[in-house]
Motif scaffolding. Structure first.
Motif, PDB file in Angstrom:
ATOM      1  N   PHE A 561     -35.638 -32.957 -15.295  1.00  0.00           N
ATOM      2  CA  PHE A 561     -34.819 -31.739 -15.310  1.00  0.00           C
ATOM      3  C   PHE A 561     -34.051 -31.707 -16.627  1.00  0.00           C
ATOM      4  CE2 PHE A 561     -35.387 -33.273 -10.992  1.00  0.00           C
ATOM      5  CZ  PHE A 561     -35.974 -32.169 -10.394  1.00  0.00           C
ATOM      6  N   TYR A 562     -32.896 -31.068 -16.596  1.00  0.00           N
ATOM      7  CA  TYR A 562     -32.091 -30.952 -17.808  1.00  0.00           C
ATOM      8  C   TYR A 562     -31.312 -32.244 -18.059  1.00  0.00           C
ATOM      9  CZ  TYR A 562     -33.219 -26.031 -17.251  1.00  0.00           C
ATOM     10  OH  TYR A 562     -33.879 -24.857 -17.131  1.00  0.00           O
ATOM     11  N   ASN A 563     -30.941 -32.481 -19.339  1.00  0.00           N
ATOM     12  CA  ASN A 563     -30.141 -33.661 -19.733  1.00  0.00           C
ATOM     13  C   ASN A 563     -30.774 -34.960 -19.282  1.00  0.00           C
ATOM     14  OD1 ASN A 563     -28.218 -32.724 -21.365  1.00  0.00           O
ATOM     15  ND2 ASN A 563     -26.540 -32.795 -19.903  1.00  0.00           N
ATOM     16  N   ASP A 564     -32.104 -35.016 -19.313  1.00  0.00           N
ATOM     17  CA  ASP A 564     -32.830 -36.250 -19.014  1.00  0.00           C
ATOM     18  C   ASP A 564     -32.637 -36.740 -17.576  1.00  0.00           C
ATOM     19  OD1 ASP A 564     -34.752 -37.816 -20.124  1.00  0.00           O
ATOM     20  OD2 ASP A 564     -33.390 -39.429 -20.664  1.00  0.00           O
ATOM     21  N   VAL A 565     -32.312 -35.841 -16.661  1.00  0.00           N
ATOM     22  CA  VAL A 565     -32.221 -36.228 -15.246  1.00  0.00           C
ATOM     23  C   VAL A 565     -33.648 -36.284 -14.707  1.00  0.00           C
ATOM     24  CG1 VAL A 565     -31.446 -35.490 -12.961  1.00  0.00           C
ATOM     25  CG2 VAL A 565     -29.943 -35.226 -14.931  1.00  0.00           C
ATOM     26  N   LYS A 566     -34.019 -37.424 -14.101  1.00  0.00           N
ATOM     27  CA  LYS A 566     -35.395 -37.598 -13.623  1.00  0.00           C
ATOM     28  C   LYS A 566     -35.373 -37.942 -12.141  1.00  0.00           C
ATOM     29  CE  LYS A 566     -36.562 -40.806 -16.885  1.00  0.00           C
ATOM     30  NZ  LYS A 566     -35.856 -40.683 -18.155  1.00  0.00           N
ATOM     31  N   GLY A 567     -36.452 -37.607 -11.470  1.00  0.00           N
ATOM     32  CA  GLY A 567     -36.551 -37.965 -10.056  1.00  0.00           C
ATOM     33  C   GLY A 567     -38.004 -38.217  -9.689  1.00  0.00           C
ATOM     34  N   LEU A 568     -38.199 -38.884  -8.567  1.00  0.00           N
ATOM     35  CA  LEU A 568     -39.553 -39.228  -8.122  1.00  0.00           C
ATOM     36  C   LEU A 568     -39.929 -38.381  -6.917  1.00  0.00           C
ATOM     37  CD1 LEU A 568     -42.070 -41.149  -8.083  1.00  0.00           C
ATOM     38  CD2 LEU A 568     -40.778 -42.568  -6.497  1.00  0.00           C
ATOM     39  N   GLN A 590     -46.271 -29.570 -16.387  1.00  0.00           N
ATOM     40  CA  GLN A 590     -46.365 -28.494 -15.390  1.00  0.00           C
ATOM     41  C   GLN A 590     -44.986 -28.212 -14.788  1.00  0.00           C
ATOM     42  OE1 GLN A 590     -49.301 -29.405 -12.434  1.00  0.00           O
ATOM     43  NE2 GLN A 590     -48.663 -27.797 -11.055  1.00  0.00           N
ATOM     44  N   VAL A 591     -44.631 -26.926 -14.700  1.00  0.00           N
ATOM     45  CA  VAL A 591     -43.336 -26.564 -14.102  1.00  0.00           C
ATOM     46  C   VAL A 591     -43.517 -26.490 -12.594  1.00  0.00           C
ATOM     47  CG1 VAL A 591     -41.543 -24.804 -13.960  1.00  0.00           C
ATOM     48  CG2 VAL A 591     -42.583 -25.324 -16.151  1.00  0.00           C
ATOM     49  N   VAL A 592     -42.624 -27.166 -11.885  1.00  0.00           N
ATOM     50  CA  VAL A 592     -42.751 -27.228 -10.418  1.00  0.00           C
ATOM     51  C   VAL A 592     -41.418 -26.890  -9.768  1.00  0.00           C
ATOM     52  CG1 VAL A 592     -44.647 -28.880 -10.261  1.00  0.00           C
ATOM     53  CG2 VAL A 592     -42.348 -29.720 -10.619  1.00  0.00           C
ATOM     54  N   LYS A 593     -41.522 -26.429  -8.532  1.00  0.00           N
ATOM     55  CA  LYS A 593     -40.309 -26.133  -7.760  1.00  0.00           C
ATOM     56  C   LYS A 593     -40.139 -27.293  -6.798  1.00  0.00           C
ATOM     57  CE  LYS A 593     -38.545 -21.840  -5.862  1.00  0.00           C
ATOM     58  NZ  LYS A 593     -38.990 -20.608  -5.213  1.00  0.00           N
ATOM     59  N   VAL A 594     -38.976 -27.935  -6.834  1.00  0.00           N
ATOM     60  CA  VAL A 594     -38.795 -29.128  -5.996  1.00  0.00           C
ATOM     61  C   VAL A 594     -37.528 -29.013  -5.174  1.00  0.00           C
ATOM     62  CG1 VAL A 594     -40.003 -30.731  -7.507  1.00  0.00           C
ATOM     63  CG2 VAL A 594     -37.604 -30.316  -7.871  1.00  0.00           C
ATOM     64  N   MET A 595     -37.490 -29.810  -4.113  1.00  0.00           N
ATOM     65  CA  MET A 595     -36.282 -29.876  -3.295  1.00  0.00           C
ATOM     66  C   MET A 595     -35.753 -31.308  -3.335  1.00  0.00           C
ATOM     67  SD  MET A 595     -35.650 -28.693   0.600  1.00  0.00           S
ATOM     68  CE  MET A 595     -36.467 -30.000   1.459  1.00  0.00           C
ATOM     69  N   VAL A 596     -34.446 -31.445  -3.466  1.00  0.00           N
ATOM     70  CA  VAL A 596     -33.825 -32.777  -3.499  1.00  0.00           C
ATOM     71  C   VAL A 596     -33.770 -33.320  -2.074  1.00  0.00           C
ATOM     72  CG1 VAL A 596     -31.727 -34.059  -4.027  1.00  0.00           C
ATOM     73  CG2 VAL A 596     -32.451 -32.184  -5.517  1.00  0.00           C
ATOM     74  N   LEU A 597     -34.282 -34.561  -1.900  1.00  0.00           N
ATOM     75  CA  LEU A 597     -34.199 -35.197  -0.580  1.00  0.00           C
ATOM     76  C   LEU A 597     -33.006 -36.142  -0.525  1.00  0.00           C
ATOM     77  CD1 LEU A 597     -37.939 -36.129   0.068  1.00  0.00           C
ATOM     78  CD2 LEU A 597     -36.691 -34.190   0.978  1.00  0.00           C
ATOM     79  N   LYS A 598     -32.814 -36.895  -1.626  1.00  0.00           N
ATOM     80  CA  LYS A 598     -31.773 -37.930  -1.608  1.00  0.00           C
ATOM     81  C   LYS A 598     -31.383 -38.234  -3.046  1.00  0.00           C
ATOM     82  CE  LYS A 598     -31.247 -42.687   0.011  1.00  0.00           C
ATOM     83  NZ  LYS A 598     -32.029 -43.867   0.350  1.00  0.00           N
ATOM     84  N   CYS A 599     -30.114 -38.542  -3.255  1.00  0.00           N
ATOM     85  CA  CYS A 599     -29.690 -38.877  -4.618  1.00  0.00           C
ATOM     86  C   CYS A 599     -28.650 -39.984  -4.592  1.00  0.00           C
ATOM     87  CB  CYS A 599     -29.113 -37.639  -5.301  1.00  0.00           C
ATOM     88  SG  CYS A 599     -28.565 -38.002  -6.962  1.00  0.00           S
ATOM     89  N   GLU A 600     -28.802 -40.973  -5.483  1.00  0.00           N
ATOM     90  CA  GLU A 600     -27.794 -42.027  -5.652  1.00  0.00           C
ATOM     91  C   GLU A 600     -27.323 -41.959  -7.103  1.00  0.00           C
ATOM     92  OE1 GLU A 600     -29.747 -45.661  -4.597  1.00  0.00           O
ATOM     93  OE2 GLU A 600     -30.303 -44.933  -2.607  1.00  0.00           O
ATOM     94  N   PRO A 601     -26.217 -41.206  -7.356  1.00  0.00           N
ATOM     95  CA  PRO A 601     -25.799 -40.978  -8.759  1.00  0.00           C
ATOM     96  C   PRO A 601     -25.505 -42.263  -9.521  1.00  0.00           C
ATOM     97  CG  PRO A 601     -24.609 -39.525  -7.262  1.00  0.00           C
ATOM     98  CD  PRO A 601     -25.355 -40.500  -6.409  1.00  0.00           C
ATOM     99  N   GLU A 602     -24.913 -43.294  -8.830  1.00  0.00           N
ATOM    100  CA  GLU A 602     -24.541 -44.518  -9.566  1.00  0.00           C
ATOM    101  C   GLU A 602     -25.790 -45.204 -10.113  1.00  0.00           C
ATOM    102  OE1 GLU A 602     -23.572 -44.141  -6.268  1.00  0.00           O
ATOM    103  OE2 GLU A 602     -21.657 -43.209  -6.822  1.00  0.00           O
ATOM    104  N   GLU A 604     -28.567 -43.709 -10.585  1.00  0.00           N
ATOM    105  CA  GLU A 604     -29.384 -42.655 -11.213  1.00  0.00           C
ATOM    106  C   GLU A 604     -30.769 -42.614 -10.575  1.00  0.00           C
ATOM    107  OE1 GLU A 604     -29.308 -42.895 -15.468  1.00  0.00           O
ATOM    108  OE2 GLU A 604     -27.241 -42.196 -15.534  1.00  0.00           O
ATOM    109  N   ARG A 605     -30.740 -42.627  -9.228  1.00  0.00           N
ATOM    110  CA  ARG A 605     -32.016 -42.539  -8.500  1.00  0.00           C
ATOM    111  C   ARG A 605     -32.041 -41.222  -7.752  1.00  0.00           C
ATOM    112  NH1 ARG A 605     -32.616 -48.137  -5.373  1.00  0.00           N
ATOM    113  NH2 ARG A 605     -34.053 -46.901  -4.150  1.00  0.00           N
ATOM    114  N   LEU A 606     -33.209 -40.562  -7.830  1.00  0.00           N
ATOM    115  CA  LEU A 606     -33.324 -39.222  -7.253  1.00  0.00           C
ATOM    116  C   LEU A 606     -34.678 -39.137  -6.549  1.00  0.00           C
ATOM    117  CD1 LEU A 606     -32.006 -36.408  -7.170  1.00  0.00           C
ATOM    118  CD2 LEU A 606     -33.020 -35.911  -9.364  1.00  0.00           C
TER     119      LEU A 606
END
Length: 1838
Positions: A561-568, A590-602, A604-606
């Motif tokens: 995503f923006y500012n180097d935010v990455k998720g699996l 490829q541009v994709v539409k995703v939904m966030v399931l879980k995030c651990e900001p400390e 940096e896991r998404l």
């Protein structure tokens, strides 16, 4: 963080934003003052001489030089040459270079290799070894912005784009190359660099060969301390050194860098400076020789001359320099070849080692609304004074778009301009500003302005293998990586993008510090409306957003995503179907539409999912649904009403009202009007929340729906004069569109329905086109003629020449434009009037051209223009040019009469004239329309010119353009003020515009007569002859297209004929569509009945150009094919007038609907091919539903039957009616349209036939209402009943009883027509009319008004009549009683008194006004009786009503403690009670408590303890209350006897209701317990709740049943589960409380011993201590504490609790001893904390001085304990003086702590000073912080 950044910017002194990273970019701003006259001046300046020349020639040379310098210009880049010495100031420091600010706004850079030899050697060594050297420091560590340095120009490089960059060096070998060992003398100030560190000092490189310079350590100590960059100097560090002594003929010199010595150094003759070794930065004493326009010439060091330009004169003294005056100056630059020396007199440079002022961070990029011109310099630019009094300069290129367009007259001193700060020149201590509109309006000036997720416009700068460089603004560039160039990966991006292309991209990453920007051009990301995910904290589960795949492997996909935010996205979340190999399905980028399931900001896991949930989130739904609705609901061309949601830079975001605001649409600014000037004005005037009616749906390309308000486009679409697809376009057509884009090669024009064409440069104008941008602007309305069509490529070429697109009647066209323009201006004025709040807008609306004003002269400027002020023009700029002052000599303060010429609403400027001829307005009766006059041009604005008629002096408006496409004029063609022109008047009746409307006479308009018209017509006639079709010929053809009112038939390849709807059937059924009986492609046989000039375009409210072709008119009516053809239809031969004369008034005709004209509100119809008609809106129907949306009821092409009522004004159309000829006789019902709403009076209604009627507010309804006019808006269609029609005045009624006499609706307020309708004693309703000294006048009907005397208005005596005006405003609806009627004089006396009307008094009782008369006392007594009764009833009811719940607890709280009182004091929060009642009750309670009384048992709880327990009502009431109650009961019984049978029945019913209520209350689960049984039930359901058990105990204690309370406690202890420790402890504490109050010492100790066994002993001890202390048993408490200290000696809390207890007793000495014992008993690690806590207790309860001593001793032992410092600071802020607090802060901020902690203390200090200090003290803190920040890095190193 923002505030921290603002106060403590990172990295030392604030950096100034610079242009870019590379060397070339650096110089985007270098060429500040682009002047090409330096060479000349230098030749003149070469009067300097070499030091080799003998002295006797010096004087002569000086004289020559002095005379030759006439004009002293600032330094320019052209004047620089290699080897020139300059003084510079470090502006920015990066790892590889220093950016240097040079004098006169120039800037250069020093590469890392040009610092000094020693530093370069260490760099080479590090590179060779490949590892970091310890003693090699980076430039950032050694140099800070704001430091002055001596530089030498090494080279001036020119980049590809023509920009020049200045390369500098600060290497002493180069800077001091003019010096040799023998020239060194003590006192000289040199720049040197640390080359190595020795035991006793430092070796300094001063660049003089054969000389060793040594700096002793002690001479450097003060400097090191002051600089705070570590404990030592670093190799490569730049120093200002003063020579202290010279040994061995200059081979050894001793230096000093002591700041005071450096600052005091002055270059003198004794130091024997020569021109070849003179250095910049030397401070000298100079003598003024000559003061020139741009500066001064000075002599210094006895024999040298130098110059000071205007930017370097001391701003304090400015131009007050006199010859021979001695001043201190600093050398700025030395030109080696010409020997020109430049100096500065600015204070900051006169102390060596100082640094110039910086610009605050917030100021950078700020827009200054008003900056005043101080001076203008032809070759350089202008100097301005900003709003804060500082000076700024703008170079020539920033004053205007082009150099040529700069008018020196516009920059006279005192002129005010809006500008923006774009840079800061440190060496000139001045801001650099720009007046360019595009710079002021620019979104981005520096990297800090751009944020992640922003959508930005940029230009392609260059294409590289890694991606594409995009330039967003000057000096702001970013990279689009190859992956982001498109939604798909581009193999050859150079084919899609060219350098200079405009692109719309979105910011993916932004790092302002590193000047790094990453963009994406992926359309799906750029246009995404989903939230931007730029940090992990925002990734809330359920969030749906767009991202792009960066990697697809067997385990799943990684999405970025923006500012180097990455998720699996794990494999199982990729799709609802299983995917075996994701790398085949998903590709990188490829541009994709995703939904966030879980995030651990400390971490940096998404965790993400591609499986969006089945029910999309609300945001998603918003996105999807309206789109579908739009597709279904709106077609292009449909009219909608919209409400403005948000104003954006480029237009308005609106919601469509018909769709309840679900559809969000956009109106671009250019689509607000056909006139560019009005677009800006409307955007400026409209506000969020305004409703815009009748806006057209234009397109829904892309994401957004686009709407338009251009009336020309709206008319084009409604009149079907548009092409819906490419196939419909024919050559020669005239189409209305708008400019889509202006390119150098031509103009792209877009038409409704999305067809686009190109008008090449040659076809754009009748004039020669040099620059396309001078002719058209994007969004402008144009008429285009189709020149050619390329079917294959689907391209259309257009012609925009006025000669081609105009109808030929330029006067009519230009007048139509003017008329439409003024109509829009009127709408804008009405909009501002309606707004009403800002007085400025209101006064702007009231000012119209031609209005005379009384003004006061405020100022007369140099150019002869004057500024005025006056009460009628507050807040506006009123100005008159020199021409308009006439021959008057006016002075400021003089009063004068002026005439308004023009009002510019956008800039709030009013242009006035004082010329005599404009005031001598003669009577205007003889002015007629179409009369020709001579006129003088008085004012020229964007769309029109204001002229005054020569004969009468009256003002008229003349259009500047003759056509939409007529946009460009050569200077010779432009109108000029004072010029005499010929005009033809068009509108002479007085209007809201204040001016007549006119057009210029024939003299001016010849340009636009169509040149080719005659030849064209001839050619067309020839073709007609060629076909030789004549009247009556029968032809066969194919139907080409079917339009609503005519059918086009192709007779053969070239010839096209037309069949009108009236020529298809002999008998036309009403309501049918004759043209639709024919289909395209059908063969027809027709007969020629004439030839006509058919306009392929339509008539518009703005007269439109037409494209005409003579084509045969055909008929397929059976009767006409067989019969004889009589009339020849040719519009050219037959006059329309004759044809219209064939129809008589009252005749019925069949006509065909052409279209409904929304702008004019009439239905346009065609009776025959050559006869047109119009049906006004009000004659369309008597049904108001049809009239509200007429366009929906009449379909184009439909046959309708109409009655002729006459011809229209221009006698070209029939006037028709669909409702017959209306007679407006008394008693008839008709339809009307609201024209005007007059508050408190009524409505003006437009009636059929152009008449107007009036409706009074008394005839709006059968029932009067407050604000009766609220339901009526202008334009509303209504049914009206005609009350009377006499002498042309029509009175109407809207009452239902009049409109539908049969309806049985109730008439509440009957009509009152005369005095006889009013009877004495009658109650009447009406509206307040006015208030006068004799009473209130009250309107009863249109003709009758009654009076109410003030004593009959209210029972109170009122002194201030303003009270009446407040409570009886005009138009207030009231009921009054008629007191008397005088029939003869028509006087009606009324009353509003409550006893007369039965309504409450109009003045509320709460005002506390005195009453009239003594009767009132009796009335009050009655009232009191009624209230007593009410109270009694309330008391007798045992129900659980709200009134009881509110009333009883209050009574309980205030009752004194008697023998029935339990003595338990319960703290609870009572939700229903107000806080203030609670507080009041508590106050009373504390007052009632007797000193001897035993303290109450305290149960501290957090629940609602509702005391409304009926079971305990009796014991709580004291005797007095009981007795009074019994008395009241007796009263009640005696009353009961007197009651009638009916009353008894009612009473019975009432009691039954109360019983029902009581039963319901008992069943209510939320009911509070009221008996022991209730409590038993409750504790059974919640056995572990200590709150319930305590309530149960309290219940028994209230009845003084102590044993029962004990038993309950014992039960509780057995029942509560052993795991619920706290609950059990609560019960034990309650039991201890109980025994303490009601038991003996023995029983208490027994309970205590048991409690200690069953609970945590410490807690029980603590609770018992509290119980003792609170019940003032201090002796027992003390004993218990002693026991505790023995038993729990290791517990810190025990010592502290005892200390607190002792201090509260006032035993300070005992506390001091206790502290010593505590420190012995407790472990060492606890000592600091204990001392701190003891000190805090001392502050609160003991001796503050002792507390301070404790803190001080602790901090001296533990200076790094920041927690103790923090506590100490907090406490001192509360208890200490400001001086003490500041002392502590000063000590803290000078500690050497971690930067994070220091930042915290600095912030605390700053906050404290902001709150309690002065601006100076705040600044002092900031300075200290800056010093700390500077020194931080070197501190961390060492």
């Amino acid at each position: 963080m923002a505030s921290l950044e603002e106060n403590f910017p990172r990295g030392g002194i604030q950096k100034k934003p610079t242009e870019g990273k590379t060397h070339n970019d650096k110089l985007e701003r270098d060429n500040l003052f682009d002047i090409h006259h330096e060479e000349r001046s230098q030749k003149r300046k070469r009067g300097q001489k070499d030091q080799e020349k003998q002295k006797k020639f010096k004087a002569d040379k000086t004289v020559a030089a002095k005379d030759s310098v006439v004009n002293i210009e600032p330094l320019t880049i052209e004047a620089l040459s290699e080897g020139m010495l300059l003084l510079g100031c470090i502006k920015e420091v990066s790892d590889y270079e220093l950016v240097i600010s040079l004098p006169n706004g120039l800037s250069g850079f020093v590469p890392v290799t040009q610092i000094s030899d020693a530093y370069s050697k260490m760099l080479s060594k590090q590179v060779a070894q490949g590892e970091l050297l310890e003693d090699l420091h980076s430039l950032v560590d050694m140099y800070s912005p704001g430091t002055l340095v001596r530089c030498i120009v090494t080279s001036i490089e020119k980049s590809a784009d023509g920009r020049r960059s200045i390369k500098l060096s600060i290497d002493p070998k180069k800077v001091n190359k003019g010096l040799n060992a023998s020239a060194l003398t003590p006192g000289m100030l040199l720049s040197g660099f640390v080359s190595s560190m020795e035991d006793h000092g430092y070796l300094i490189d001063i660049g003089v060969s054969g000389t060793h310079a040594f700096l002793p350590r002690q001479k450097a100590q003060n400097y090191i301390k002051a600089v705070k960059r570590g404990s030592d100097l670093k190799i490569g560090q730049n120093l200002n050194c003063v020579i202290v002594e010279v040994k061995s003929e200059g081979r050894v010199v001793h230096l000093s860098v002591d700041r005071s010595e450096v600052a005091a150094s002055l270059a003198t003759e004794q130091q024997k400076w020569t021109l070849s070794n003179l250095l910049p930065g030397l401070v000298v004493k100079a003598r003024v020789q000559k003061v020139a326009p741009l500066g001064i010439k000075v002599s210094f060091l006895s024999s040298f001359t130098g110059i000071v330009d205007f930017m370097h004169m001391d701003p304090e003294k400015s131009m007050n320099y006199a010859p021979d005056q001695v001043v201190k100056a600093c050398i700025l630059s030395v030109q080696p070849s010409s020997k020109v020396v430049r100096l500065t007199l600015r204070q900051a440079f006169l102390r060596p080692g100082g640094s110039p002022d910086q610009l605050s961070h917030e100021r950078m990029g700020a827009v200054v609304e008003e900056s005043t011109v101080k001076a203008f310099y032809k070759q350089f630019g202008a100097v301005f004074e900003l709003d804060d009094g500082t000076l700024a300069f703008a170079r020539l290129k920033h004053l205007s778009k082009t150099r040529k367009s700069i008018k020196p007259g516009a920059f006279k001193a005192g002129c005010k301009y809006k500008c923006r700060i774009i840079d800061y020149s440190l060496m000139d201590e001045m801001c650099v500003v720009s007046l360019k509109y595009q710079v002021i309006e620019a979104r981005f000036l520096q990297y800090q302005d751009i944020h992640t997720g922003d959508v930005v416009q940029g230009k392609v700068f260059s294409l590289k293998p890694i991606g594409m460089q995009v330039k967003v603004a000057d000096g702001i560039k970013g990279l689009v990586p190859s992956m982001h160039l498109s939604d798909v990966i581009l193999r050859q991006p150079e084919k899609k993008y060219n350098t200079g292309d405009e692109v719309r991209c979105r910011v993916l990453e932004c790092n302002p510090e590193g000047k790094k920007l990453i963009f994406t051009l992926k359309k799906s990301l750029v246009q995404s409306k989903l939230p931007v995910l730029s940090n992990y904290e925002d990734a809330k589960p359920g969030l749906i957003t767009h991202g792009f795949v960066v990697c697809a492997r067997e385990f799943g996909c990684i999405v970025k995503f923006y500012n180097d935010v990455k998720g699996l996205v794990p494999k199982n979340e990729l799709s609802s179907e299983p995917i075996s190999s994701p790398e085949k399905v998903f590709h990188e980028g490829q541009v994709v539409k995703v939904m966030v399931l879980k995030c651990e900001p400390e971490q940096e896991r998404l965790l993400l999912s591609f499986r969006l949930s089945s029910n999309p989130t609300s945001e998603d739904r918003k996105q999807c649904t309206p789109k579908k609705k739009e597709e279904v609901k709106y077609q292009i061309g449909e009219m909608v009403d919209v409400k403005i949601l948000k104003k954006k830079d480029n237009g308005l975001e609106v919601s469509i009202l018909e769709d309840e605001g679900n559809v969000i649409a956009f109106i671009p600014t250019g689509h607000l009007s056909d006139f560019v000037a009005n677009c800006k004005l409307l955007w400026h005037c409209l506000q969020e929340g305004d409703v815009l009616p009748r806006v057209m749906y234009l397109s829904d390309k892309g994401e957004c729906v686009i709407l338009s308000r251009k009336s020309a486009l709206i008319s084009a679409v409604q009149e079907e004069q548009v092409v819906r697809s490419f196939s419909e376009i024919q050559t020669g057509m005239l189409l209305t569109g708008y400019v889509r884009n202006v390119m150098p090669f031509g103009v792209f024009v877009e038409f409704p329905f999305g067809v686009t064409g190109l008008a090449p440069k040659v076809s754009m104008s009748d004039k020669f086109v040099t620059d396309t941008k001078d002719h058209f602007v994007v969004g402008q309305t144009v008429i285009a003629k189709v020149m050619s069509i390329d079917e294959e490529k689907q391209r259309v070429l257009l012609n925009l020449k006025v000669s081609e697109c105009s109808s030929g009647d330029s006067a009519a066209e230009s007048f139509a434009l003017l008329n439409q323009y003024f109509k829009e201006i009127k709408e804008i004025r009405n909009l501002l009037k309606r707004r009403g709040e800002p007085s400025m807008a209101r006064s702007l609306c009231e000012l119209v051209p031609g209005k005379e004003l009384q003004l006061v002269v405020q100022d007369v400027k140099e150019d002869g223009s004057a500024l005025f002020s006056g009460s009628c023009v507050t807040g506006l700029t009123v100005t008159a040019t020199r021409y308009h002052l006439g021959d008057k000599n006016i002075v400021p303060g003089e009063k004068t009469k002026a005439l308004v010429l023009h009002v510019d609403v956008l800039t709030s400027k009013v242009y006035v004239s004082l010329r005599g001829e404009l005031f001598k307005q003669r009577p205007k009766q003889w002015l007629t329309e179409y009369s020709q006059h001579s006129a003088i041009v008085q004012h020229i604005s964007e769309e029109f010119a204001t002229v005054s008629l020569l004969e009468t002096g009256q003002l008229a408006a003349v259009p500047i353009a003759s056509h939409f496409n007529d946009t460009f004029r050569f200077d010779s063609e432009k109108l000029k003020v004072g010029q005499t022109i010929s005009v033809t008047l068009k509108v002479v009746k007085a209007s809201d515009h204040g001016v007549f409307l006119a057009v210029q006479g024939s003299a001016k308009r010849k340009v636009f007569v169509r040149v080719r018209k005659e030849s064209e017509t001839a050619a067309e006639e020839m073709t007609a002859v060629k076909h030789s079709l004549s009247l009556g010929d029968v032809v066969t053809g194919t139907v080409k297209s079917v339009k609503p009112t005519h059918v086009t038939v192709a007779v053969d390849d070239k010839l096209t004929g037309s069949i009108h709807a009236s020529r298809i059937l002999d008998q036309v059924p009403i309501g049918s569509f004759p043209t639709y009986t024919l289909k395209a492609g059908q063969k027809v046989t027709a007969r020629v009945i004439g030839g006509r000039d058919v306009n392929t375009h339509r008539y518009l409210p703005i007269t439109h150009p037409h494209f005409t072709q003579t084509i045969p008119e055909l008929s397929i009516r059976p009767s006409e094919i067989k019969g004889k053809v009589t009339a020849m239809l040719n519009l050219k031969e037959d006059s329309t007038l004759k044809k219209l004369g064939l129809y008589s008034v009252g005749q019925t005709v069949t006509c065909f609907v052409k279209k409904y004209n929304i702008l004019k509100n009439w239905l346009e119809v065609e009776v025959g091919p050559d006869i047109r008609g119009r049906v006004p809106l009000l004659l369309l129907s008597l049904n108001t539903k049809i009239l509200k949306h007429p366009e929906k009821s009449f379909k184009n092409g439909q046959a309708i039957s109409a009655t002729v009522t006459g011809t229209d004004v221009t006698e070209t159309n029939l006037c028709l009616s669909l409702t017959g000829i209306q007679s407006l006789e008394q008693g008839t019902v008709t339809v009307g349209m609201v024209k005007k709403v007059t508050p408190h009076v009524g409505l003006a209604v437009a009636l059929p036939g152009g008449k107007t009627g009036k409706v009074s507010i008394f005839h709006l309804n059968d029932t009067y209402v407050e604000n009766p006019l609220n339901d009526f808006k202008v334009g509303k269609i209504i049914r009206c009943y005609i009350l009377s029609n006499e002498n042309g005045k029509i009175h109407l009624s809207l009452r239902q009883s009049r409109l539908n006499p049969k309806s049985s609706s109730k008439v509440e307020d009957a009509e009152i027509t005369c005095v006889k309708d009013v009877k004495k004693g009658q109650l009447v309703r009406g509206y307040v009319k006015s208030i006068s000294p004799s009473g209130v006048f009250f309107g009863l009907s249109t003709s009758l008004t009654g009076r109410i005397l003030f004593q009959n208005v209210s029972p109170y005596f009122v002194q201030k009549h303003s009270l009446y005006e407040k409570y009886l405003p005009e138009g207030k609806l009231l009921t009054a009683k008629v007191l008397g009627v005088n029939g003869k004089e028509k006087h009606i006396e009324l009353s509003l008194l409550p006893e007369d009307t039965g309504k409450p008094s109009v003045l509320p009782e709460s005002l506390g006004l005195p009453r009239y008369g003594a009767e009132e006392e009796k009335r009050e007594a009655d009232d009191r009786e009624k209230r007593e009764e009410l109270k009694l009833k309330t008391k007798r009811r045992r129900g659980n009503s709200e009134s009881e719940q509110e009333a009883k607890p209050k009574k309980r709280k205030t009752c004194p403690a008697d023998e029935n009182d339990s003595g338990i004091e319960v703290y609870y929060r009572e939700e229903d009670d107000d806080d203030d009642q609670e507080a009041e009750a508590a106050k009373k309670k504390s007052m009632i408590r007797k000193p001897s009384e035993a303290p109450r048992l305290q149960v501290s709880m957090g629940f609602t303890w509702d005391e409304d327990m009926n079971a305990v009502d009796v014991p709580v009431l004291n005797q007095k209350e009981e007795s009074s109650e019994s008395e009241e009961e007796e009263d009640q019984q005696s009353k009961m006897k007197k009651q009638t049978k009916k009353e008894k029945e009612l009473e019975k019913q009432k009691k039954e209701k109360e019983l029902c209520k009581l039963e319901a209350a008992l069943m209510d689960p939320s009911r509070q317990p009221q008996s022991a049984d209730d409590f038993d039930r409750l504790v059974l359901s919640s056995p572990n709740s200590s709150i319930l058990w305590l309530q149960y105990m309290a219940f028994h204690l209230q009845a003084t049943e102590i044993e029962k309370a004990r038993a309950v406690a014992e039960r509780a202890l057995k029942t509560i589960c052993f795991r619920e420790e706290q609950e059990k402890l609560n019960v034990w504490v309650a039991l201890l409380n109980l025994e303490n109050m009601y038991g003996t010492e023995e029983t208490l100790m027994k309970v205590f011993e048991r409690a200690v066994q069953y609970n945590e002993p410490l807690k029980v001890f603590q609770h018992l201590c509290d119980i003792y202390a609170n019940s003032e048993k201090y002796k027992q408490a003390e004993e218990l504490y002693h026991t505790m200290l023995k038993r729990f000696r290791q517990e810190k809390s025990v010592w502290l609790k005892y200390a607190s207890f002792l201090l509260k007793q006032g035993q300070k000495e005992a506390t001091h001893r206790l502290l010593e014992r505590a420190l012995k008993a407790l472990p060492t690690k606890e000592h600091v904390d204990v001392i701190s806590r003891f000190a805090q207790l001392e502050f609160r309860f003991g001796d503050p001085e002792h507390a301070k001593a404790l803190f001080e001793s602790t901090l001296s032992s533990y200076p790094k304990r920041t927690d103790i410092w923090s506590i100490y600071v907090d406490i001192m802020i509360k208890h200490g003086s400001q001086k003490e607090v500041r002392d502590i802060f000063e000590r803290v901020v000078h500690l050497s702590l971690a930067p994070k902690k220091m930042k915290f203390f600095f912030k605390r200090y700053l906050d404290y000073e902001k709150k309690f200090g002065t601006t100076e003290s705040v600044l002092a803190v900031k300075r200290a912080a800056l010093e700390y920040v500077e020194s931080k890095s070197s501190l961390s190193e060492t």
